[in-house]
Scaffold this active site. Structure first.
Site, PDB file in Angstrom:
ATOM      1  N   ARG A  58      46.796  -1.655  47.487  1.00 56.22           N
ATOM      2  CA  ARG A  58      45.989  -0.438  47.554  1.00 56.22           C
ATOM      3  C   ARG A  58      44.566  -0.628  47.019  1.00 56.22           C
ATOM      4  O   ARG A  58      43.585  -0.288  47.684  1.00 56.22           O
ATOM      5  CB  ARG A  58      46.664   0.693  46.742  1.00 56.22           C
ATOM      6  CG  ARG A  58      47.817   1.337  47.433  1.00 56.22           C
ATOM      7  CD  ARG A  58      48.867   1.758  46.418  1.00 56.22           C
ATOM      8  NE  ARG A  58      49.522   0.547  45.934  1.00 56.22           N
ATOM      9  CZ  ARG A  58      50.616   0.042  46.483  1.00 56.22           C
ATOM     10  NH1 ARG A  58      51.217   0.692  47.436  1.00 56.22           N
ATOM     11  NH2 ARG A  58      51.132  -1.098  46.052  1.00 56.22           N
ATOM     12  N   ARG A 108      40.048  -7.620  39.176  1.00 61.78           N
ATOM     13  CA  ARG A 108      41.408  -7.405  38.650  1.00 61.78           C
ATOM     14  C   ARG A 108      41.832  -8.701  37.994  1.00 61.78           C
ATOM     15  O   ARG A 108      41.683  -9.791  38.585  1.00 61.78           O
ATOM     16  CB  ARG A 108      42.381  -7.014  39.752  1.00 61.78           C
ATOM     17  CG  ARG A 108      43.830  -7.037  39.259  1.00 61.78           C
ATOM     18  CD  ARG A 108      44.787  -6.422  40.230  1.00 61.78           C
ATOM     19  NE  ARG A 108      44.632  -4.973  40.268  1.00 61.78           N
ATOM     20  CZ  ARG A 108      45.478  -4.158  40.898  1.00 61.78           C
ATOM     21  NH1 ARG A 108      46.530  -4.654  41.531  1.00 61.78           N
ATOM     22  NH2 ARG A 108      45.290  -2.852  40.897  1.00 61.78           N
ATOM     23  N   HIS A 136      43.183   0.816  34.005  1.00 60.14           N
ATOM     24  CA  HIS A 136      43.026   0.801  35.467  1.00 60.14           C
ATOM     25  C   HIS A 136      42.254   2.086  35.797  1.00 60.14           C
ATOM     26  O   HIS A 136      42.809   3.058  36.326  1.00 60.14           O
ATOM     27  CB  HIS A 136      44.400   0.774  36.133  1.00 60.14           C
ATOM     28  CG  HIS A 136      44.390   0.479  37.606  1.00 60.14           C
ATOM     29  ND1 HIS A 136      43.236   0.482  38.380  1.00 60.14           N
ATOM     30  CD2 HIS A 136      45.411   0.190  38.465  1.00 60.14           C
ATOM     31  CE1 HIS A 136      43.553   0.204  39.628  1.00 60.14           C
ATOM     32  NE2 HIS A 136      44.860   0.024  39.709  1.00 60.14           N
TER      33      HIS A 136
HETATM   34  N1   CP Z   1      48.049   1.264  42.284  1.00 61.93           N
HETATM   35  C1   CP Z   1      47.674  -0.022  42.420  1.00 61.93           C
HETATM   36  O1   CP Z   1      46.891  -0.558  41.593  1.00 61.93           O
HETATM   37  O2   CP Z   1      48.228  -0.651  43.490  1.00 61.93           O
HETATM   38  P1   CP Z   1      47.919  -2.152  43.931  1.00 61.93           P
HETATM   39  O3   CP Z   1      48.501  -3.050  42.867  1.00 61.93           O
HETATM   40  O4   CP Z   1      48.565  -2.332  45.267  1.00 61.93           O
HETATM   41  O5   CP Z   1      46.422  -2.309  43.975  1.00 61.93           O
END
Ligand code: CP
Length: 315
Positions: A58, A108, A136
């Protein structure tokens, strides 16, 4: 108040007025994604690097879509295909990427504090897309946006965050954001998965799911973060699911217009049943849609500002 930050490293300490400014800016970007031609020239000539040292579906996709809808040039770098595999440090990677003069770097990383380290080494804006169990912030902003869109407000709402709070950067960022905006937060989970300092956030603790969600306006479910757990925090997944998995019976105890959120990825049948995840109270896919608008807003507010070459780094 306009947005005064050079970077977005977390929601801790971010004033309510600036959080609301991001949400309002995102509101103005929603419509672009509903057009046939989903593109505006706002960030033409700007460069955004997505630097991901951890897997993502996402966050990474929505940052890339957000940048492209604003006409920025985007580059995706994964740790698995970068020179990190040859032993390059994050600081050296940062200096080398900065030498190519990007306007924003989205990072990230499995280590808490990695985005702050990056911000101290580069002249571009840095956006934290999740660092270890720390924060986050863009996920929390899209959660706040989703709640406000549906409920019309955040102040005074009863919000139950359920599950693996201890390892969740989503929970930490939401705690900061929800507190700043005046929500009443409950943390629900087994004692082993609640942080020792949880009450210092002004939250109320519950070790019983049914009590924790009773009368809630919002239930935010969290994934069990097995990749961040070095020890056994509960006997078995089956027992965890029996005690803390959200099914229709527990949802029925919440307010009649309760909304259910989950940041994804979901473990269906563990922390949430498919009946609830796909049911009428679930806004899980709305969160994903809103994530694009929030990331467009952040790229607009941070990347459009220009690099700080010549200024003190990280300022
Ligand atoms: N919510 C979220 O951070 O999903 P992903 O790990 O797929 O980016």
């Amino acid at each position: 108040m306009p947005f005064t930050q050079k970077h977005l490293l977390g929601l801790e300490g971010l004033p309510a007025e600036e959080i609301l400014y991001v949400l309002d800016t995102a509101r103005s970007f929603v419509e672009i994604s509903e057009r046939d031609i989903k593109k505006v020239p706002t960030l033409r000539g700007k460069t955004v690097i997505n630097l991901f040292y951890e897997n993502s579906t996402r966050t990474r996709t929505s940052f890339e879509i957000a940048a492209k809808r604003l006409s920025a040039d985007t580059i995706n770098i994964s740790a698995s295909t970068s020179s990190a595999q040859k032993g390059e440090t994050l600081a050296d990677t940062a200096r080398n990427l900065d030498a190519m003069r990007p306007d924003a770097i989205v990072i990230r990383h499995p280590s808490s504090g990695a985005p702050a380290l990056l911000a101290s080494a580069v002249s571009s804006a840095v956006i934290n897309a999740g660092d270890g169990a720390h924060e986050h912030p863009t996920q929390a902003l899209l959660d706040l946006f989703t709640i406000r869109e549906k409920k019309g407000r955040i102040e005074g709402l009863e919000i139950a965050i359920v599950g693996d709070i201890l390892h969740s950067r989503v929970a930490r960022s939401n705690l900061h954001g929800l507190r700043a905006l005046g929500a009443k937060v409950r943390l629900v989970g087994p004692p082993t998965l609640l942080p020792a300092d949880a009450e210092s956030f002004g939250a109320t603790l519950f070790h019983d799911l049914r009590k924790g969600v009773a009368g809630a306006d919002v239930i935010m479910m969290l994934r069990i973060q097995r990749e961040r757990q070095g020890a056994h925090f509960f006997p078995t997944i089956e027992e965890y699911s029996r005690l803390f998995g959200l099914g229709p019976e527990a949802v029925a105890l919440a307010k009649p217009d309760v909304i259910i959120l989950h940041p994804g990825p979901m473990n269906r049948g563990v922390e949430i049943s498919s009946e609830v995840a796909d049911g009428p109270y679930s806004l899980i896919l709305d969160q994903v849609t809103n994530g694009v608008a929030i990331r467009m807003a952040l790229l607009y507010l941070l990347a459009a500002r220009g690099r700080s070459d010549g200024e003190e780094r990280g300022a």
